[in-house]
Design a protein around this motif. Structure first.
Motif, PDB file in Angstrom:
ATOM      1  N   CYS A  13      -2.021  -5.924   7.448  1.00 20.52           N
ATOM      2  CA  CYS A  13      -1.105  -4.776   7.539  1.00 20.52           C
ATOM      3  C   CYS A  13      -0.564  -4.732   8.967  1.00 20.52           C
ATOM      4  O   CYS A  13      -0.579  -5.750   9.666  1.00 20.52           O
ATOM      5  CB  CYS A  13      -1.796  -3.470   7.130  1.00 20.52           C
ATOM      6  SG  CYS A  13      -3.188  -2.992   8.172  1.00 20.52           S
ATOM      7  N   LEU A  14      -0.102  -3.582   9.420  1.00 19.74           N
ATOM      8  CA  LEU A  14       0.465  -3.500  10.769  1.00 19.74           C
ATOM      9  C   LEU A  14      -0.629  -3.294  11.821  1.00 19.74           C
ATOM     10  O   LEU A  14      -0.755  -4.067  12.768  1.00 19.74           O
ATOM     11  CB  LEU A  14       1.489  -2.353  10.815  1.00 19.74           C
ATOM     12  CG  LEU A  14       2.071  -1.992  12.175  1.00 19.74           C
ATOM     13  CD1 LEU A  14       2.798  -3.175  12.805  1.00 19.74           C
ATOM     14  CD2 LEU A  14       3.028  -0.801  12.040  1.00 19.74           C
ATOM     15  N   ASN A  16      -4.112  -2.845  11.267  1.00 20.18           N
ATOM     16  CA  ASN A  16      -5.470  -3.269  10.878  1.00 20.18           C
ATOM     17  C   ASN A  16      -6.487  -2.139  11.084  1.00 20.18           C
ATOM     18  O   ASN A  16      -7.644  -2.376  11.409  1.00 20.18           O
ATOM     19  CB  ASN A  16      -5.903  -4.538  11.631  1.00 20.18           C
ATOM     20  CG  ASN A  16      -7.146  -5.224  11.072  1.00 20.18           C
ATOM     21  OD1 ASN A  16      -7.884  -5.874  11.811  1.00 20.18           O
ATOM     22  ND2 ASN A  16      -7.426  -5.066   9.801  1.00 20.18           N
ATOM     23  N   ILE A  17      -6.017  -0.893  10.923  1.00 23.28           N
ATOM     24  CA  ILE A  17      -6.957   0.235  10.993  1.00 23.28           C
ATOM     25  C   ILE A  17      -6.896   1.125   9.749  1.00 23.28           C
ATOM     26  O   ILE A  17      -7.736   2.017   9.604  1.00 23.28           O
ATOM     27  CB  ILE A  17      -6.767   1.102  12.256  1.00 23.28           C
ATOM     28  CG1 ILE A  17      -5.341   1.621  12.360  1.00 23.28           C
ATOM     29  CG2 ILE A  17      -7.221   0.359  13.504  1.00 23.28           C
ATOM     30  CD1 ILE A  17      -5.185   2.733  13.409  1.00 23.28           C
ATOM     31  N   CYS A  18      -5.900   0.925   8.871  1.00 25.47           N
ATOM     32  CA  CYS A  18      -5.819   1.760   7.657  1.00 25.47           C
ATOM     33  C   CYS A  18      -5.843   0.918   6.386  1.00 25.47           C
ATOM     34  O   CYS A  18      -6.856   0.850   5.693  1.00 25.47           O
ATOM     35  CB  CYS A  18      -4.560   2.628   7.673  1.00 25.47           C
ATOM     36  SG  CYS A  18      -4.472   3.780   9.064  1.00 25.47           S
ATOM     37  N   TYR A  50      -1.567  -2.867  18.660  1.00 22.96           N
ATOM     38  CA  TYR A  50      -1.834  -1.518  19.187  1.00 22.96           C
ATOM     39  C   TYR A  50      -3.310  -1.122  19.156  1.00 22.96           C
ATOM     40  O   TYR A  50      -3.766  -0.335  19.965  1.00 22.96           O
ATOM     41  CB  TYR A  50      -1.082  -0.458  18.375  1.00 22.96           C
ATOM     42  CG  TYR A  50       0.278  -0.849  17.888  1.00 22.96           C
ATOM     43  CD1 TYR A  50       1.352  -0.916  18.778  1.00 22.96           C
ATOM     44  CD2 TYR A  50       0.501  -1.144  16.549  1.00 22.96           C
ATOM     45  CE1 TYR A  50       2.603  -1.282  18.330  1.00 22.96           C
ATOM     46  CE2 TYR A  50       1.756  -1.507  16.099  1.00 22.96           C
ATOM     47  CZ  TYR A  50       2.808  -1.581  16.990  1.00 22.96           C
ATOM     48  OH  TYR A  50       4.042  -1.949  16.553  1.00 22.96           O
ATOM     49  N   HIS A  51      -4.051  -1.628  18.186  1.00 22.64           N
ATOM     50  CA  HIS A  51      -5.397  -1.084  17.956  1.00 22.64           C
ATOM     51  C   HIS A  51      -6.493  -2.143  18.024  1.00 22.64           C
ATOM     52  O   HIS A  51      -7.574  -1.944  17.466  1.00 22.64           O
ATOM     53  CB  HIS A  51      -5.436  -0.383  16.592  1.00 22.64           C
ATOM     54  CG  HIS A  51      -4.448   0.720  16.470  1.00 22.64           C
ATOM     55  ND1 HIS A  51      -4.640   1.966  17.039  1.00 22.64           N
ATOM     56  CD2 HIS A  51      -3.235   0.769  15.888  1.00 22.64           C
ATOM     57  CE1 HIS A  51      -3.587   2.722  16.797  1.00 22.64           C
ATOM     58  NE2 HIS A  51      -2.716   2.034  16.102  1.00 22.64           N
ATOM     59  N   ASP A 128       2.483   2.945   4.151  1.00 22.62           N
ATOM     60  CA  ASP A 128       1.764   3.139   5.405  1.00 22.62           C
ATOM     61  C   ASP A 128       1.298   4.597   5.485  1.00 22.62           C
ATOM     62  O   ASP A 128       2.134   5.506   5.511  1.00 22.62           O
ATOM     63  CB  ASP A 128       2.722   2.811   6.554  1.00 22.62           C
ATOM     64  CG  ASP A 128       2.064   2.912   7.912  1.00 22.62           C
ATOM     65  OD1 ASP A 128       0.953   3.456   8.003  1.00 22.62           O
ATOM     66  OD2 ASP A 128       2.670   2.435   8.883  1.00 22.62           O
ATOM     67  N   PRO A 129      -0.018   4.845   5.522  1.00 19.51           N
ATOM     68  CA  PRO A 129      -0.503   6.230   5.510  1.00 19.51           C
ATOM     69  C   PRO A 129      -0.662   6.852   6.894  1.00 19.51           C
ATOM     70  O   PRO A 129      -1.008   8.029   7.016  1.00 19.51           O
ATOM     71  CB  PRO A 129      -1.894   6.069   4.861  1.00 19.51           C
ATOM     72  CG  PRO A 129      -2.365   4.750   5.391  1.00 19.51           C
ATOM     73  CD  PRO A 129      -1.125   3.874   5.535  1.00 19.51           C
ATOM     74  N   TYR A 130      -0.388   6.065   7.960  1.00 19.16           N
ATOM     75  CA  TYR A 130      -0.795   6.456   9.310  1.00 19.16           C
ATOM     76  C   TYR A 130      -0.205   7.790   9.751  1.00 19.16           C
ATOM     77  O   TYR A 130      -0.899   8.622  10.330  1.00 19.16           O
ATOM     78  CB  TYR A 130      -0.401   5.356  10.291  1.00 19.16           C
ATOM     79  CG  TYR A 130      -0.955   5.535  11.679  1.00 19.16           C
ATOM     80  CD1 TYR A 130      -2.330   5.432  11.927  1.00 19.16           C
ATOM     81  CD2 TYR A 130      -0.116   5.777  12.757  1.00 19.16           C
ATOM     82  CE1 TYR A 130      -2.843   5.576  13.204  1.00 19.16           C
ATOM     83  CE2 TYR A 130      -0.622   5.912  14.047  1.00 19.16           C
ATOM     84  CZ  TYR A 130      -1.973   5.816  14.261  1.00 19.16           C
ATOM     85  OH  TYR A 130      -2.477   5.956  15.528  1.00 19.16           O
ATOM     86  N   TYR A 131       1.107   8.000   9.466  1.00 19.09           N
ATOM     87  CA  TYR A 131       1.758   9.230   9.925  1.00 19.09           C
ATOM     88  C   TYR A 131       1.841  10.287   8.829  1.00 19.09           C
ATOM     89  O   TYR A 131       2.484  11.323   9.013  1.00 19.09           O
ATOM     90  CB  TYR A 131       3.150   8.916  10.469  1.00 19.09           C
ATOM     91  CG  TYR A 131       3.102   8.102  11.745  1.00 19.09           C
ATOM     92  CD1 TYR A 131       2.644   8.674  12.937  1.00 19.09           C
ATOM     93  CD2 TYR A 131       3.484   6.773  11.757  1.00 19.09           C
ATOM     94  CE1 TYR A 131       2.569   7.928  14.094  1.00 19.09           C
ATOM     95  CE2 TYR A 131       3.418   6.021  12.918  1.00 19.09           C
ATOM     96  CZ  TYR A 131       2.960   6.607  14.088  1.00 19.09           C
ATOM     97  OH  TYR A 131       2.888   5.870  15.235  1.00 19.09           O
TER      98      TYR A 131
HETATM   99  P1  4NP Z   1      -2.080   0.213   9.025  1.00 19.04           P
HETATM  100  O1  4NP Z   1      -1.536   1.624   9.525  1.00 19.04           O
HETATM  101  O2  4NP Z   1      -0.967  -0.795   9.284  1.00 19.04           O
HETATM  102  O3  4NP Z   1      -2.321   0.408   7.579  1.00 19.04           O
HETATM  103  O4  4NP Z   1      -3.332  -0.081   9.819  1.00 19.04           O
HETATM  104  C1  4NP Z   1      -0.984   1.828  10.776  1.00 19.04           C
HETATM  105  C2  4NP Z   1      -1.805   1.994  11.865  1.00 19.04           C
HETATM  106  C3  4NP Z   1      -1.264   2.231  13.102  1.00 19.04           C
HETATM  107  C4  4NP Z   1       0.103   2.313  13.256  1.00 19.04           C
HETATM  108  C5  4NP Z   1       0.932   2.138  12.161  1.00 19.04           C
HETATM  109  C6  4NP Z   1       0.381   1.883  10.931  1.00 19.04           C
HETATM  110  N1  4NP Z   1       0.664   2.585  14.519  1.00 19.04           N
HETATM  111  O5  4NP Z   1       1.894   2.703  14.619  1.00 19.04           O
HETATM  112  O6  4NP Z   1      -0.083   2.696  15.516  1.00 19.04           O
END
Ligand code: 4NP
Length: 163
Positions: A13-14, A16-18, A50-51, A128-131
């Protein structure tokens, strides 16, 4: 192909935390339940940096733990070019991840890259669930659990074709 080598699957994913750690844990559980954890290995990575080194988002951990998945030991890492050599199948959570991966890969590596939800329909994405709100994490689990059932059968077929 060497029959003794495990089939290696990378969830991408983007951040790697969700989404991809969720898919990693769901697939790992499926493999253990199917007795295939030795034959098929799963890992996850993010296209972004980012993470790096961080554990999964607490909301992802909470939603997953409600269904019995433990994400706490996972740590984010970034996708690297070697992953396209090391892994047999790389599953993108959304179209943006897919495009990023296609740009990084070359030649025969391109055939290893698929959308995670392709078994559910063309161009289907894990949102993407992050926001978003808490509900997004349950939706990620619903989609990923459904797709993992299909992928498990696909991997089983691939293993059988080796013999
Ligand atoms: P993921 O979610 O790609 O499912 O891990 C996101 C986590 C962080 C960000 C975007 C999506 N971010 O913009 O920091």
């Amino acid at each position: 192909m060497n029959d003794d080598k495990p089939l290696r699957v990378l969830m991408v994913c983007l951040g790697n935390i969700c989404r991809s750690p969720t898919a990693h844990a769901v697939m790992q559980r499926r493999l253990e339940q199917a007795g295939l954890a030795g034959a098929i290995e799963v890992d996850s990575a993010g296209t972004g940096d980012y993470h790096i080194g961080k554990p999964p988002d607490v909301r992802a951990q909470q939603a997953a733990s409600e269904r019995g998945y433990d994400l706490s030991a996972l740590r984010a890492r970034q996708l690297v070019p070697e992953d396209f050599e090391q892994f047999d199948c790389l599953l993108a959570m959304d179209l943006s991840n897919l495009e990023h991966m296609i740009r990084m890969a070359s030649g025969e590596q391109l055939s290893k890259i698929h959308l995670m939800l392709s078994p559910l329909g063309p161009d289907r994405e894990v949102p993407d669930p992050y926001y978003g709100g808490e509900d997004g994490f349950g939706e990620v689990l619903d989609l990923v659990e459904e797709a993992c059932d299909y992928w498990l059968e696909e991997f089983r077929r691939q293993l059988e074709q080796r013999h």
